[in-house]
Each structure stands twice: as C-alpha cells, then as structure tokens.
Scaffold this motif. Structure first.
Motif, PDB file in Angstrom:
ATOM      1  N   LEU A 192     -25.811  61.564  88.923  1.00  0.00           N
ATOM      2  CA  LEU A 192     -27.012  60.821  89.228  1.00  0.00           C
ATOM      3  C   LEU A 192     -27.324  59.773  88.185  1.00  0.00           C
ATOM      4  CD1 LEU A 192     -29.520  63.417  90.656  1.00  0.00           C
ATOM      5  CD2 LEU A 192     -28.585  61.424  91.777  1.00  0.00           C
ATOM      6  N   PHE A 193     -26.850  59.969  86.960  1.00  0.00           N
ATOM      7  CA  PHE A 193     -27.320  59.059  85.922  1.00  0.00           C
ATOM      8  C   PHE A 193     -26.637  57.706  85.995  1.00  0.00           C
ATOM      9  CE2 PHE A 193     -23.558  59.652  83.347  1.00  0.00           C
ATOM     10  CZ  PHE A 193     -23.137  60.910  83.716  1.00  0.00           C
ATOM     11  N   ASN A 194     -25.477  57.612  86.662  1.00  0.00           N
ATOM     12  CA  ASN A 194     -24.965  56.259  86.857  1.00  0.00           C
ATOM     13  C   ASN A 194     -24.826  55.944  88.336  1.00  0.00           C
ATOM     14  OD1 ASN A 194     -22.818  57.835  87.443  1.00  0.00           O
ATOM     15  ND2 ASN A 194     -21.475  57.043  85.851  1.00  0.00           N
ATOM     16  N   TYR A 195     -25.755  56.482  89.123  1.00  0.00           N
ATOM     17  CA  TYR A 195     -25.761  56.208  90.543  1.00  0.00           C
ATOM     18  C   TYR A 195     -26.451  54.882  90.798  1.00  0.00           C
ATOM     19  CZ  TYR A 195     -27.072  56.775  95.421  1.00  0.00           C
ATOM     20  OH  TYR A 195     -27.262  56.587  96.757  1.00  0.00           O
ATOM     21  N   HIS A 196     -25.819  54.045  91.634  1.00  0.00           N
ATOM     22  CA  HIS A 196     -26.424  52.749  91.924  1.00  0.00           C
ATOM     23  C   HIS A 196     -27.497  52.950  92.982  1.00  0.00           C
ATOM     24  CE1 HIS A 196     -26.932  48.547  92.624  1.00  0.00           C
ATOM     25  NE2 HIS A 196     -26.476  48.610  93.843  1.00  0.00           N
ATOM     26  N   ASP A 197     -28.739  52.892  92.541  1.00  0.00           N
ATOM     27  CA  ASP A 197     -29.872  53.198  93.403  1.00  0.00           C
ATOM     28  C   ASP A 197     -30.086  52.073  94.411  1.00  0.00           C
ATOM     29  OD1 ASP A 197     -33.298  54.216  92.617  1.00  0.00           O
ATOM     30  OD2 ASP A 197     -32.090  54.311  94.434  1.00  0.00           O
ATOM     31  N   THR A 198     -29.972  52.376  95.699  1.00  0.00           N
ATOM     32  CA  THR A 198     -30.169  51.324  96.699  1.00  0.00           C
ATOM     33  C   THR A 198     -31.462  51.503  97.465  1.00  0.00           C
ATOM     34  OG1 THR A 198     -28.875  52.672  98.207  1.00  0.00           O
ATOM     35  CG2 THR A 198     -27.726  50.889  97.091  1.00  0.00           C
TER      36      THR A 198
ATOM     37  N   SER B 129     -29.096  49.707  77.982  1.00  0.00           N
ATOM     38  CA  SER B 129     -27.635  49.668  78.024  1.00  0.00           C
ATOM     39  C   SER B 129     -27.139  50.015  79.416  1.00  0.00           C
ATOM     40  CB  SER B 129     -27.041  50.626  76.993  1.00  0.00           C
ATOM     41  OG  SER B 129     -27.504  51.930  77.219  1.00  0.00           O
ATOM     42  N   GLN B 130     -27.908  50.828  80.146  1.00  0.00           N
ATOM     43  CA  GLN B 130     -27.449  51.152  81.496  1.00  0.00           C
ATOM     44  C   GLN B 130     -27.799  50.067  82.496  1.00  0.00           C
ATOM     45  OE1 GLN B 130     -29.266  54.821  82.486  1.00  0.00           O
ATOM     46  NE2 GLN B 130     -27.700  56.043  81.496  1.00  0.00           N
ATOM     47  N   GLY B 131     -28.852  49.336  82.241  1.00  0.00           N
ATOM     48  CA  GLY B 131     -29.281  48.338  83.210  1.00  0.00           C
ATOM     49  C   GLY B 131     -30.273  48.933  84.200  1.00  0.00           C
ATOM     50  N   PHE B 132     -31.028  48.067  84.856  1.00  0.00           N
ATOM     51  CA  PHE B 132     -32.025  48.518  85.832  1.00  0.00           C
ATOM     52  C   PHE B 132     -31.603  48.101  87.229  1.00  0.00           C
ATOM     53  CE2 PHE B 132     -35.409  49.654  82.946  1.00  0.00           C
ATOM     54  CZ  PHE B 132     -35.092  48.949  81.814  1.00  0.00           C
TER      55      PHE B 132
ATOM     56  N   ASP C 273     -16.529  63.182  73.387  1.00  0.00           N
ATOM     57  CA  ASP C 273     -16.295  62.766  74.767  1.00  0.00           C
ATOM     58  C   ASP C 273     -17.442  61.993  75.358  1.00  0.00           C
ATOM     59  OD1 ASP C 273     -15.373  66.150  75.063  1.00  0.00           O
ATOM     60  OD2 ASP C 273     -14.077  64.458  74.525  1.00  0.00           O
ATOM     61  N   PHE C 274     -18.608  62.095  74.761  1.00  0.00           N
ATOM     62  CA  PHE C 274     -19.755  61.490  75.414  1.00  0.00           C
ATOM     63  C   PHE C 274     -20.196  60.199  74.752  1.00  0.00           C
ATOM     64  CE2 PHE C 274     -19.357  65.104  77.676  1.00  0.00           C
ATOM     65  CZ  PHE C 274     -19.769  66.267  77.072  1.00  0.00           C
ATOM     66  N   ASP C 275     -19.330  59.608  73.957  1.00  0.00           N
ATOM     67  CA  ASP C 275     -19.681  58.312  73.382  1.00  0.00           C
ATOM     68  C   ASP C 275     -19.617  57.261  74.470  1.00  0.00           C
ATOM     69  OD1 ASP C 275     -18.016  58.900  70.231  1.00  0.00           O
ATOM     70  OD2 ASP C 275     -20.080  59.210  70.855  1.00  0.00           O
ATOM     71  N   ASP C 276     -20.745  56.631  74.738  1.00  0.00           N
ATOM     72  CA  ASP C 276     -20.810  55.703  75.867  1.00  0.00           C
ATOM     73  C   ASP C 276     -20.038  54.423  75.644  1.00  0.00           C
ATOM     74  OD1 ASP C 276     -24.173  56.546  76.810  1.00  0.00           O
ATOM     75  OD2 ASP C 276     -22.260  57.045  77.739  1.00  0.00           O
ATOM     76  N   ASN C 277     -20.257  53.807  74.513  1.00  0.00           N
ATOM     77  CA  ASN C 277     -19.666  52.489  74.288  1.00  0.00           C
ATOM     78  C   ASN C 277     -19.186  52.402  72.844  1.00  0.00           C
ATOM     79  OD1 ASN C 277     -22.034  51.980  72.724  1.00  0.00           O
ATOM     80  ND2 ASN C 277     -23.095  51.504  74.624  1.00  0.00           N
TER      81      ASN C 277
ATOM     82  N   ASN D 172     -31.843  40.791  76.726  1.00  0.00           N
ATOM     83  CA  ASN D 172     -30.883  41.885  76.720  1.00  0.00           C
ATOM     84  C   ASN D 172     -31.076  42.834  77.895  1.00  0.00           C
ATOM     85  OD1 ASN D 172     -33.313  42.754  75.837  1.00  0.00           O
ATOM     86  ND2 ASN D 172     -32.525  44.166  74.323  1.00  0.00           N
ATOM     87  N   VAL D 173     -31.833  42.369  78.882  1.00  0.00           N
ATOM     88  CA  VAL D 173     -32.102  43.225  80.031  1.00  0.00           C
ATOM     89  C   VAL D 173     -31.210  42.813  81.179  1.00  0.00           C
ATOM     90  CG1 VAL D 173     -33.843  44.002  81.652  1.00  0.00           C
ATOM     91  CG2 VAL D 173     -34.490  43.453  79.329  1.00  0.00           C
ATOM     92  N   ARG D 174     -30.452  43.781  81.691  1.00  0.00           N
ATOM     93  CA  ARG D 174     -29.607  43.490  82.845  1.00  0.00           C
ATOM     94  C   ARG D 174     -30.254  44.074  84.077  1.00  0.00           C
ATOM     95  NH1 ARG D 174     -24.905  46.089  82.961  1.00  0.00           N
ATOM     96  NH2 ARG D 174     -25.502  47.423  81.232  1.00  0.00           N
ATOM     97  N   LEU D 175     -30.444  43.243  85.079  1.00  0.00           N
ATOM     98  CA  LEU D 175     -31.094  43.700  86.298  1.00  0.00           C
ATOM     99  C   LEU D 175     -30.133  43.580  87.464  1.00  0.00           C
ATOM    100  CD1 LEU D 175     -33.893  44.601  87.433  1.00  0.00           C
ATOM    101  CD2 LEU D 175     -34.189  42.252  88.137  1.00  0.00           C
ATOM    102  N   LYS D 176     -29.966  44.706  88.168  1.00  0.00           N
ATOM    103  CA  LYS D 176     -29.155  44.662  89.396  1.00  0.00           C
ATOM    104  C   LYS D 176     -30.149  44.487  90.533  1.00  0.00           C
ATOM    105  CE  LYS D 176     -25.855  48.243  88.530  1.00  0.00           C
ATOM    106  NZ  LYS D 176     -25.734  48.625  87.301  1.00  0.00           N
ATOM    107  N   LEU D 177     -30.259  43.282  91.002  1.00  0.00           N
ATOM    108  CA  LEU D 177     -31.240  42.983  92.027  1.00  0.00           C
ATOM    109  C   LEU D 177     -30.584  42.971  93.393  1.00  0.00           C
ATOM    110  CD1 LEU D 177     -34.184  41.938  92.560  1.00  0.00           C
ATOM    111  CD2 LEU D 177     -33.212  39.667  92.486  1.00  0.00           C
TER     112      LEU D 177
END
Lengths: 340, 429
Positions: free
Chosen positions: B139-145, B37-40, A228-232, B91-96
């Motif tokens: 929290l781990f995919n929270y869009h930090d504003t 992979s999550q982006g900054f 279930d926790f495979d991200d991509n 390969n770095v994704r930045l949410k600015l």
C-alpha cells in the motif's frame, strides 16, 4: 435493447507505469508545495504515537536510559538506597504511557519494560513472552483494520523499536544476546546498545563494537537500520554511517551537575564527571538522534510497512490453510470420502 | 491467552513535563520529508458539458498546458478520459490525474449520463479495496487513483441549476468531494451573479446535495475557509492567453469592451478556487476521500458481500471465515447449477433421440411405400411386356403364316408365270 447507445468502457489510468505520464513544466507558481504545510498542520493536530520497548538484564540502567532519553521521569523506578528491587520469577512486561509535548508537537509515548529478562538461572525461552506481546499488538491492529466499520484512526500499540541492552563485558555477545536478537530482529526493529559504557575505555569500546558487528553479521542478524530497507542512495549513505557505529555505547544519567559553569546531565564519580550528552564521553546523543530526532518516523514506517505486513501475510495464510483443504477449496470433501 | 502486562494503577495518560529539549518536535518534518521523497497523488474529476471550459480551467489552475484536443459534440454516450501528469514545484513532486467527462450533456436522452461517472469512481475505490484485501500487498507505494475532488461545472445560464446537474450531483455527493463552480463567468453581470449564486446554493440545500465543506476545525485555516465558503459556488474564468495590463503580462480574456483578468478578484473567483483547491485544502481533500468516501464504499461493499463484524470473541477471523462460507456456498450453487445443466442436457438428448427415431420410422415407412409402388409399377410394366410379347409372337406367327401364304402364292404364281413364259416363248419361237 435497440436504440440505447453503446457506451464504451471508461478509460482508466494504468496503475504502474503510465506511458502517458508526461512531466510538464509549470509556467508560473501554482502553490503545490503548500501541501507540505498542510500536512504538517494536520499531523501536529493529530499527534504522534511512539511505542518503545527496553530489554535487558536488571541493573543495566534501562529505566535511567529511558528517563534520560525523554528528559523526564518516564519510568518511575525509585533509585534511592534502601530500595530492594524485586526480581520477578518470570519475564514480565510493564507498560507506562505518557503524553509529552514539545513546541506544539504532541506525542503519546509508551515504554514497555521487561523485568526478569535474563535474570533467572535457566533463561531458556525467556524471549517468548516478549515475542508474544509484540505479536499481540500486531494482532490487535489487524483486527481493527479488518473491521467493516473501522475507526478513523486505528490506535497503534505496535512496538516501533526494541532497545536491547548488552552488558559491557568487552568480549563477545553472549548466547542469550544472540538468541534474543536473532528472533526479535525478524519481527521488530532491534537497536542494540552497550549499557553502562563508562566501564569501558575508548579502545575497549571500539574493539567490543567490532566484535559485536562481526558476531551479528556471522549470525545473519540484521538490526536497525536494516540494509534492505534503504530507500535511496542518500539514505544508504546516512545509514551506513550509523551502521558503522552500532551498537552505541551509552551511559544514562538523570542527575544534573555543574561542569565548567554549565549544568549538564551526568554521572559524578570520584575520578570525574561523565557527561552524558558529550559525544566525546559516550554515544548517548547518537542514540537519541537516531531514535527521536531523525529516524523516529522511519522506525514507525518500517514497523508498519514491513514487520506488520509480514505478520499479516503469515496470519492470513495460516487461517487460509485452516479453512481450506488443498483441493480446489471445497471444505472437507476428501476427508468425508476417506471417512467412508 | 494474552500476556499479562502490568500497567500503573492509575491508567490515565499523564502529561509529562520535559526538563530539556528532547527533539521530537522534528517529527512533522520527518514525516513531511518522507512524503516528499515519495511524491503526492492528486486526482481531479471535471464534470461538465462539452465546451464549458474544463480543459482551459485546468490549464489555468496548474499554470501549464495539458495536451488535449477539444472534444466533439457527437459522442454517443458519456465517456471518462483520464490523463496523468507529473508536476514538480521546488522539491514537491505531484502526480496529477485529470479525469474528463467527454460527451456529458450532449445526448438527446441524458437519463444515464451520470452512470459512467459513478462507475468510474467506484472502480477506483474497488481497485484500492482489492489491493487492501490482498494478502501480499504494497500500500505504501500504491498509485492512488481515487478521485479526491470533483469540480462540477455549472453552465452560466443565470437562472438556476439544470435538472441534469441536480441529478448528477445527488448521485455523486456521497462518493466524492464536490466543489461546484460556475463556468464562463464572464457572461454574467455582477448583480445577476449574486442572485445566481444564492439560487444555486438554496437549490442544492433544498435537494439535499452535500457539497464539500471546507474544514473549519483547524485554527490556522478556519478563518480563510469560512470566508471563502461564502462565495460558493466560485464563478471562474479560465484563460491561458496573456494580455498586457499596465506594465505586466497577466492571464486574461480580451473583448472589445474590456479585458477580463483571471487573477483579479473583482473580476472572478479564480484566485479563490486556486487557494481553496490547492494551497489550503489539498491535503484535507485527500484525507476526506480516504476516511469518509472510501470507508463508506468499503463498508457498503463488504456488507453487500455478506460480511458482518461478529463479536470478536467467537470467530478468530470473521472476515476470513465468512469469506470461506460464502465461497463454499457459491461453489455449492455452482455444483447445483452444473447438475441442473447436466440433467437438462440428458433430457434434451433423449428428446432428440426420440425425434430421430420417429424420423427414422417415417423414413422406413416411406421407403417401404416406395418399394411397394415400385414393385407395382414393375409388375405393371412386366404385364405390359408380356402383352407386348404376346402381341409380338402373334404378329410373328401371323407374319410367318402370311409369308408362307405368300411363298405358296408365289410358287403358284411363278409356275403360272413360267407357264406364261413358256407360252410366250412358244409363241415367239
């Protein structure tokens, strides 16, 4: 108040999907990717923590395995002859912590051993002390997280991975194994391994593994890496390959021998030398790669984001129910009336 | 009761030496890969007067064109406008997210100019705190504003800081990492610039404004950070237009008397700003925001709400129970208020009732009065009627009498006339 200009509320970026989220092209090099290096430097400075738990009956080679994994005398069990291991009457937990360093990366490693597990005649509920210990670590972390003035870095004693040693019977998983893994896989990452796999031939190993995989599926036990926790999709492909080979058939050894002019870790027997790090002989390298070289961070992340969070949800709901009565939150109003 | 865990007699952490390559030196890479992979997220707040060059500097810093129309100067108050962009480099994704203070410094009365800014920053902290306090949180995919860096644009007057600047920076320094910069630095000559910079820094120090300190505790960056700090506040020039200099195109501003090159360190400190903000300290800025500014906000907010860290032995969940206690207190207060309101309502109703009764009485009185008056009038009228009737009957009588008389007279007259007539006729015959 007259004369005060009316200030409209500040515009806030919507948090989830921002329709104005424009993907822009950069006309030249900005240097954003330098942030990766910055992160690397930062983590190397703060160091890492890793907490491992090994569970299994005595004599399955847990301590040796840990020593082999970390190439040092992590657990100080003397293994010479004339030493009588005292089997405790109840399951105990023994923790040792070490700091190891490799190429500038510092790691605080804690290994928790569980002597006495599965060694009694009546092994009912022998997993209870273990579950209690794991939950206690979650509780400790939760308390720290909830403080008003928190520490900058909360010490992490939560168990990141629990390696379960399955005895190499070659048949099926025993009821004890099933019970244990069923309960523990809900609260911690369980990595089952076939211990002392040098007693099984390759065909026996393959069959044993198949049966174990079927057993686990039949009982709905999801061991690490959980599907279930495979991200991509990339992760999924990688993890599927690993899931194919679970449980790894491992052999532990902490002595070195000479083979073909090289010094290798292995077990010397009359019929040959079993090289621990030779993938043709046993799957120890796979276990090591999984636990340390490729999935260590993932183990910690799943512990933090999944297991710890579900513990937290459970705990908060619990104390919620204790403090409130179901009616709009007023404490004990109904109870008072019923007393009259 | 805790599970008894046996630990070795000497509990100090031992350093263990490894007899071979274990492989956890790949840990930083594992961590970095996860983050990639999550982006900054990175959020910059630009505070400065309208027209001072905020948007242009952002365009120059990130080498792109952020869409925006220049703001007008007649905003009634300070407004914060936030825009998010997704940038990708290798390969770095930045949410600015760039937050602009629209209308800052334009009003005649600037007393409250800093308030919307502080409010905005607090709102972002609050949102994060709310998410953290939730039961089911992610929290781990929270869009930090939360704002990670605040670029404060100082007008290039050449003298000193304006009082608006001092007040605003003082209000912001405990909430966000402030990096002061001198905007439109091509209007200041080199010698004036040096004096200006030292004047600004000494004013900041004497007013106790805490600007962001570039970290010097890590050997790899200590040196560069130390050398850069000397040049604070950075005097920057922004430009998105390119001018041919030598044989290549570079960003510059062309004047009749020369060309100001943005990326020339002799001309301005733009390169230094870019180094410090992005290439060296982005991660530290984010960390400081989270571990210092956010924690401070969180601590103050929770203490304000009445939570304390009671000794952990007494209560299982001091936060939870205090929360419950507060909640019950609050509900009790609400109930009291409700009671009060109800009583007041009842009182008002009574009053109104009394009033209405009074009014009713009045009306009755009036009615009676009117009735009486009416009756009197009626009587009068009746009397008059009677009189008139009497008169009428008198008149009738008189009339009747008169008629009788008249008819008698007529009869006599007619007899007379007849006699006369006979006489006449006798004569004629």
């Amino acid at each position: 108040m007259e004369g005060q200009p009316v200030q409209p509320a500040p515009e806030e970026t919507p948090r989830n999907t921002n329709p104005a989220n424009v993907g822009l092209e950069l006309f030249g090099y900005v240097g954003i990717e330098a942030v990766l290096d910055q992160m690397r430097i930062k983590t190397m400075k703060t160091g890492f923590e890793f907490n491992l738990m090994v569970v299994g009956q005595s004599g399955l080679g847990k301590s040796t395995m840990v020593n082999t994994l970390f190439k040092s005398k992590v657990s100080r069990k003397p293994t010479g002859p004339g030493y009588e291991e005292h089997i405790p009457k109840t399951v105990q937990l023994q923790s040792v912590t070490h700091i190891i360093e490799e190429k500038g990366v510092k790691m605080k490693l804690t290994v928790t051993d569980t002597p006495g597990f599965g060694d009694q005649i009546n092994n009912e509920n022998c997993w209870d002390p273990i579950i209690k210990y794991i939950n206690e670590q979650y509780e400790k972390y939760l308390r720290e997280e909830i403080l008003i003035s928190r520490k900058r870095k909360i010490p992490d004693t939560r168990v990141h991975s629990c390696v379960y040693f399955v005895p190499p019977t070659g048949h099926w998983l025993r009821p004890l194994d099933l019970e244990f893994m069923r309960r523990l896989s809900k609260i911690v990452n369980v990595v089952p391994v076939i211990a002392k796999a040098d007693t099984l031939t390759l065909e026996e190993r393959a069959e044993f593994k198949q049966r174990i995989q079927k057993d686990l599926k039949a009982h709905g036990i999801s061991v690490y890496p959980q599907e279930d926790f495979d991200d991509n999709p990339d992760d999924r492909i990688l993890n599927d390959k690993i899931r194919d080979k679970i449980p790894f058939a491992v052999v532990g050894a902490d002595k070195e021998h000479q083979v073909n002019g090289k010094r290798v870790l292995g077990r010397k027997t009359k019929w040959g030398i079993i090289e621990v790090e030779n993938p043709a002989h046993c799957e120890f390298p796979l276990l090591r790669d999984l636990l340390i070289r490729s999935h260590l961070q993932d183990l910690k992340d799943i512990t933090h984001n999944v297991h710890y969070e579900s513990y937290r949800v459970q705990r908060l709901n619990e104390s919620n129910r204790l403090a409130l009565s179901p009616v709009n939150g007023l404490l004990g109003k109904d109870e008072v009336e019923s007393d009259l | 009761m805790a599970v008894a865990v046996e630990r070795p007699a000497n509990d100090e952490l031992r350093n263990l030496s490894l007899s071979g390559h274990v492989g956890f030196d790949s840990l930083p890479d594992q961590l970095v890969n996860k983050s990639t992979s999550q982006g900054f997220c990175f959020n910059i707040l630009c505070v400065g007067e309208t027209g001072i060059g905020k948007s242009t500097l952002m365009d120059t810093l990130f080498n792109t064109k952020f869409e925006s129309d220049p703001a007008t100067h007649n905003e009634p108050g300070v407004r914060l406008k936030a825009r998010s962009y997704e940038l990708q480099e290798s390969n770095v994704r930045l949410k600015l997210t760039i937050v602009d203070t629209v209308g800052f410094g334009d009003q005649i009365n600037k007393d409250d100019s800093y308030k919307p800014i502080v409010e905005y920053i607090d709102t972002q902290f609050e949102a994060y705190l709310q998410e953290e306090l939730k039961i089911k949180r992610s929290l781990f995919n929270y869009h930090d504003t939360r704002i990670h860096a605040c670029l404060y644009f100082i007008a290039p007057t050449g003298h000193s800081l304006k009082s608006l600047d001092l007040v605003t920076m003082k209000k912001l320094d405990s909430k966000v990492n402030i990096i002061p910069i001198i905007a439109k630095a091509d209007t200041i000559a080199k010698n004036e610039l040096h004096k200006f910079k030292s004047k600004i820094m000494s004013e900041l120090v004497s007013n106790g404004v805490q600007i962001y300190q570039f970290p010097t505790d890590e050997e790899t960056v200590a040196e560069i950070n130390a050398t850069m700090s000397v040049h604070l506040p950075f005097a920057v020039v922004g430009s998105t237009e390119e001018v041919k200099i030598g044989n290549k195109m570079s960003k510059a501003r062309q004047y009749p008397w020369g060309v100001v090159q943005v990326e020339n360190e002799n001309h301005c400190d733009f390169v230094k700003l870019r180094e410090m903000l992005i290439r060296v300290n982005m991660e530290d800025l984010r960390e400081q925001t989270h571990t210092r500014h956010y924690e401070l906000y969180r601590r103050c907010k929770l203490e304000e709400m009445g939570f304390k860290d009671t000794d952990p032995d007494s209560k299982p969940f001091s936060l939870q129970e205090t929360y419950e206690a507060k909640r019950n207190e609050f509900l009790g207060e609400l109930q009291k208020k409700e009671e009060e309101m109800r009583q007041m309502f009842v009182m008002r109703v009574k009053e109104k009732e009394a009033e209405l009764k009074e009014a009713e009485k009045d009306l009755h009185e009036k009615f009676d009065h009117l009735k009486r008056t009416h009756q009197e009038e009626k009587k009068k009228v009746d009397d008059k009627k009677k009189e008139l009737e009497e008169e009428l009957s008198n008149f009738q009588k008189k009339k009747a009498a008169a008629q009788l008389l008249q008819s008698q007279a007529q009869q006599a007259g007619s007899q007379q006339t007849k006699k006369d007539k006979d006489k006449k006729n006798f004569f004629f015959m």
